[in-house]
Scaffold this active site. Structure first.
Site, PDB file in Angstrom:
ATOM      1  N   LYS A  54       0.838  -1.208   0.000  1.00 50.02           N
ATOM      2  CA  LYS A  54       0.000   0.000   0.000  1.00 50.02           C
ATOM      3  C   LYS A  54       0.871   1.256   0.000  1.00 50.02           C
ATOM      4  O   LYS A  54       0.618   2.217  -0.741  1.00 50.02           O
ATOM      5  CB  LYS A  54      -0.941  -0.011   1.214  1.00 50.02           C
ATOM      6  CG  LYS A  54      -2.068  -1.037   1.074  1.00 50.02           C
ATOM      7  CD  LYS A  54      -2.835  -1.282   2.361  1.00 50.02           C
ATOM      8  CE  LYS A  54      -3.842  -2.416   2.165  1.00 50.02           C
ATOM      9  NZ  LYS A  54      -4.574  -2.791   3.383  1.00 50.02           N
ATOM     10  N   GLN A  98      -4.525  -1.672   9.711  1.00 57.84           N
ATOM     11  CA  GLN A  98      -4.420  -2.985   9.081  1.00 57.84           C
ATOM     12  C   GLN A  98      -4.972  -4.072  10.007  1.00 57.84           C
ATOM     13  O   GLN A  98      -4.575  -4.158  11.168  1.00 57.84           O
ATOM     14  CB  GLN A  98      -2.951  -3.271   8.722  1.00 57.84           C
ATOM     15  CG  GLN A  98      -2.748  -4.533   7.923  1.00 57.84           C
ATOM     16  CD  GLN A  98      -3.401  -4.487   6.539  1.00 57.84           C
ATOM     17  OE1 GLN A  98      -3.295  -3.492   5.816  1.00 57.84           O
ATOM     18  NE2 GLN A  98      -4.103  -5.548   6.170  1.00 57.84           N
ATOM     19  N   ASP A 121     -11.071   2.991   4.324  1.00 61.50           N
ATOM     20  CA  ASP A 121     -11.376   1.561   4.196  1.00 61.50           C
ATOM     21  C   ASP A 121     -12.894   1.314   4.217  1.00 61.50           C
ATOM     22  O   ASP A 121     -13.350   0.222   3.904  1.00 61.50           O
ATOM     23  CB  ASP A 121     -10.736   0.766   5.361  1.00 61.50           C
ATOM     24  CG  ASP A 121      -9.409   0.137   4.951  1.00 61.50           C
ATOM     25  OD1 ASP A 121      -9.192  -0.055   3.736  1.00 61.50           O
ATOM     26  OD2 ASP A 121      -8.605  -0.170   5.846  1.00 61.50           O
TER      27      ASP A 121
END
Ligand code: NDP
Length: 307
Positions: A54, A98, A121
Site C-alpha cells: 500500500k 491494518q 477503508d
C-alpha cells in the site's frame, strides 16, 4: 464456452493512473498531495506485506503516506491514542488500520474512533450505515474495486441474479449492497446455506468470498455466468495444484519449486470451462483493492481541501 478474463491488473493500473492524474491536478492548483496513514500493529507477516504494498502504491501515485508501526503488545488505549492523533492531523486524509489486530486490541473500538471523513477503508459504522441507506460513503475497497471492474468491463447488472458467497463485513455484505444498488437481485450465502451448489447455479454473477481453496467447483457454476473470485489461498500440495489447474504445468511447477501457489475459492478449471468472464487469481480482484484505497484517499483529500 471460451471464458475471457476480467483483467484486474489492467483495470487496477488504469484506476491508479487516474489517481496519479488527480494528484497532479491538486499540485497544479498549489494544493498539498493526499495523505494516507497506515497503522500496523504487531508482527503478522501477511499484514506487513499488505502495508508495504500500500505504501509503495501511494508513492507511485504521488500520495503521501506514513506507516505507523506499533508493537504486538499494544493496548487498545495505545492504538486509540494513535488514531486520535491521526484524526487531528491536517495532512492526513485517510487512516487505515491494518487488520487483524492483536487479540487484546478491541477492533470495534479502534475502527469506530477513526474520523468517518478519513475512513478510506469504509469500515466505520457511519460509512456502513450510509452505504445501507444509499447515501454517499467511503465504500470498502475490495467490493468497490469489483464494481469498478464489472462496470469497466461492460457487465450489466440490472435485473440479473447475483449470488455472493460470504457475509463478512469487509467483502460479502458490502458486495451484496453494492450489487443491490445496481439493481441486481441479490442472494447472500454463508456456511449454513443449504444446497449451496444449487443456489450458486442460479447466479448470472457469482462472487466467491469464502477463504476456502477451490470450494466452488463445476456444479456451482451456471454456464455463461460471470465469476468473481475474491479468495486468496495458498496451496502447497502438487497433486492439489494438478487438480486445480488441470494442464497448467507452470502452476504445478511453481508448487514443486517454490513450495506453494495462490489459488482462489473457485476451481480454476471450472471457471475456464463454464464462465463467460472470470477473475484470475492472482491478477483479478487483488490489484483493485489497493487501487480503490488510493482512489478513496484522493476523494477524501478533495473533499477536505474543498478542491
Ligand atoms: P471471512 O473469513 O471473514 O468470511 C468468510 C465467509 O465465508 C463467511 O461469511 C463464512 O460464513 C463463509 N464460508 C466459510 N465457509 C463456507 C462454506 N463452506 N460454505 C459457504 N460459506 C462459507 O473472510 P473475508 O470475507 O475477509 O475473505 C474471504 C476471502 O477473500 C479470503 O480468502 C481472503 O483472503 C480474500 N480476500 C481477498 C482480498 C483481495 O484483495 N483479493 C481482500 C479481502 C479478502 P459464516 O459467516 O457462516 O461463517
Amino acid at each position: 464456452m471460451t471464458a475471457q478474463i476480467l483483467d484486474g491488473k489492467r483495470i487496477g493500473a488504469q484506476i491508479r493512473d487516474e489517481v496519479a492524474a488527480g494528484v497532479e491536478l491538486l499540485r497544479a492548483r498549489g494544493l498539498r498531495p493526499p495523505g494516507l496513514a497506515a497503522v500496523l500493529v504487531g508482527e503478522n507477516p501477511a499484514s506487513r506485506v499488505y502495508v508495504a504494498s500500500k505504501v509503495k502504491a501511494c508513492a507511485e501515485a504521488g500520495v503521501f503516506s506514513e506507516k505507523i508501526e506499533m508493537p504486538q503488545s499494544s493496548t487498545t488505549a495505545e492504538v486509540l491514542a494513535r488514531v486520535e492523533a491521526l484524526n487531528r492531523r491536517e495532512d492526513i486524509d485517510g487512516i487505515l488500520v491494518q487488520l487483524p489486530l492483536p487479540p487484546q486490541v478491541d477492533e470495534g473500538a479502534v475502527l469506530s474512533l477513526i474520523d468517518p471523513a478519513k475512513d478510506v477503508d469504509g469500515f466505520h459504522p457511519v460509512n456502513v450505515g450510509r452505504l445501507v441507506l444509499g447515501q454517499p460513503a467511503f465504500e470498502p475497497c475490495t467490493p468497490a474495486g469489483i464494481m469498478q471492474m464489472l462496470r469497466r468491463s461492460g457487465v450489466r447488472l440490472q435485473g440479473k441474479r447475483a449470488v455472493v458467497v460470504g457475509r463478512s463485513h469487509i467483502v460479502g455484505k458490502p458486495m451484496a449492497l453494492l450489487l443491490l444498488r445496481e439493481h441486481a437481485t441479490v442472494t447472500i450465502c454463508h456456511s449454513r446455506t443449504q444446497d449451496l451448489p444449487g443456489v450458486c447455479r442460479e447466479a448470472d454473477v457469482l462472487v466467491a468470498a469464502i477463504g476456502k481453496a477451490t470450494l466452488i467447483t463445476h456444479e456451482f457454476i451456471r454456464p455463461g455466468a460471470v465469476v468473481v473470485d475474491v479468495g486468496m489461498n495458498r496451496i502447497t500440495n502438487p497433486e492439489e495444484a494438478a487438480r486445480a489447474f488441470g494442464g497448467d504445468e507452470a502452476r504445478i511447477r511453481q508448487v514443486r519449486e517454490k513450495g506453494s501457489t495462490l489459488v482462489g475459492d473457485v476451481l480454476p478449471t471450472a471457471m475456464w470451462e463454464l464462465a463467460s468472464l472470470y477473475t484470475p487469481v492472482p491478477g483479478g480482484v487483488g490489484p483493485l483493492t489497493i487501487a480503490m484505497l488510493l482512489s478513496n484517499t484522493l476523494k477524501s483529500a478533495k473533499i477536505r481541501l474543498g478542491a
